[in-house]
Design a protein around this motif. Sequence first.
Motif, PDB file in Angstrom:
ATOM      1  N   ALA A   1       0.837  -1.206   0.000  1.00  0.00           N
ATOM      2  CA  ALA A   1       0.000   0.000   0.000  1.00  0.00           C
ATOM      3  C   ALA A   1       0.870   1.254   0.000  1.00  0.00           C
ATOM      4  O   ALA A   1       0.547   2.244  -0.686  1.00  0.00           O
ATOM      5  N   ALA A   2       1.976   1.204   0.752  1.00  0.00           N
ATOM      6  CA  ALA A   2       2.892   2.358   0.783  1.00  0.00           C
ATOM      7  C   ALA A   2       3.520   2.597  -0.578  1.00  0.00           C
ATOM      8  O   ALA A   2       3.734   3.756  -0.989  1.00  0.00           O
ATOM      9  N   ASP A   3       3.820   1.526  -1.310  1.00  0.00           N
ATOM     10  CA  ASP A   3       4.380   1.671  -2.652  1.00  0.00           C
ATOM     11  C   ASP A   3       3.395   2.405  -3.564  1.00  0.00           C
ATOM     12  O   ASP A   3       3.794   3.267  -4.377  1.00  0.00           O
ATOM     13  N   ASN A   4       2.129   2.084  -3.476  1.00  0.00           N
ATOM     14  CA  ASN A   4       1.127   2.767  -4.285  1.00  0.00           C
ATOM     15  C   ASN A   4       1.059   4.254  -3.935  1.00  0.00           C
ATOM     16  O   ASN A   4       0.939   5.108  -4.835  1.00  0.00           O
ATOM     17  N   GLU A   5       1.133   4.532  -2.633  1.00  0.00           N
ATOM     18  CA  GLU A   5       1.047   5.923  -2.206  1.00  0.00           C
ATOM     19  C   GLU A   5       2.266   6.712  -2.668  1.00  0.00           C
ATOM     20  O   GLU A   5       2.154   7.880  -3.081  1.00  0.00           O
ATOM     21  N   ARG A   6       3.443   6.097  -2.621  1.00  0.00           N
ATOM     22  CA  ARG A   6       4.655   6.788  -3.079  1.00  0.00           C
ATOM     23  C   ARG A   6       4.619   7.038  -4.594  1.00  0.00           C
ATOM     24  O   ARG A   6       5.178   8.021  -5.100  1.00  0.00           O
ATOM     25  N   ALA A   7       3.953   6.103  -5.257  1.00  0.00           N
ATOM     26  CA  ALA A   7       3.840   6.260  -6.718  1.00  0.00           C
ATOM     27  C   ALA A   7       2.662   7.156  -7.103  1.00  0.00           C
ATOM     28  O   ALA A   7       2.339   7.279  -8.295  1.00  0.00           O
ATOM     29  N   LYS A   8       2.063   7.790  -6.115  1.00  0.00           N
ATOM     30  CA  LYS A   8       0.920   8.671  -6.350  1.00  0.00           C
ATOM     31  C   LYS A   8      -0.247   7.934  -6.997  1.00  0.00           C
ATOM     32  O   LYS A   8      -1.022   8.492  -7.776  1.00  0.00           O
ATOM     33  N   GLN A   9      -0.352   6.639  -6.643  1.00  0.00           N
ATOM     34  CA  GLN A   9      -1.444   5.825  -7.172  1.00  0.00           C
ATOM     35  C   GLN A   9      -2.406   5.460  -6.028  1.00  0.00           C
ATOM     36  O   GLN A   9      -1.979   5.268  -4.882  1.00  0.00           O
TER      37      GLN A   9
END
Length: 216
Positions: A150-158
Amino acid sequence: MLRRAIIVSIALSLGVVAVAAQAQSSNGIRYRWVDGSGLPHYSDSLTNDAVKFGYDVINNNGSVMQHVGRQLTPDERAAADKQAAEQAAQHEAAEAQKRNDLQILNTYPNEDALKSEQQAVLESLDGQMSTTRANLHSQDAALTDLLNRAADNERAKQPVPKALTDQIAAQRNVVAGERTLLQHQQANRVAMEQQQALELQHYRDLKAAQKADRGY
């Protein structure tokens, strides 16, 4: 002659009176009771008042052979029945405790035998907690992995996918359940240790009493 006849007649009359008195005495007064006003009563048959107030059964000499208490009211009878039931339950509990104590003495010939079984119980609980800790570690790692995704998605602005969000919520519940189970097992082990300490002391008391009874 007339005087002698009178004397004989009087003697015979006295004899009849004595016999009658003896007959009355042989039948005797059988019941004696005191009414609500404190007045004593006597009767050769059992009356309702005697049953109501309670009575003494007396012999021909006036000695009390038996005392019967007064008739109880419904409330008093219910209270007496309740008390009798409680006493019976206490007696049964005491007898059950005696049987249990005898079984303990027969099962464990010495203190070391009891301690060995107690230790086995604690080790079993420790094994259960070890399994729960391992499960908790595994489930916690799975939750960490989901959170990282979930953090990866947030960092990718997704946006975080709903399916992932649902997985995270479900996994949090799993982890919380494992932690609750572990806390319960830990509390259970503490309670078991306390119970075992009481059991050990009770065993020692039983052994001491047994030794005192035997005299060696």
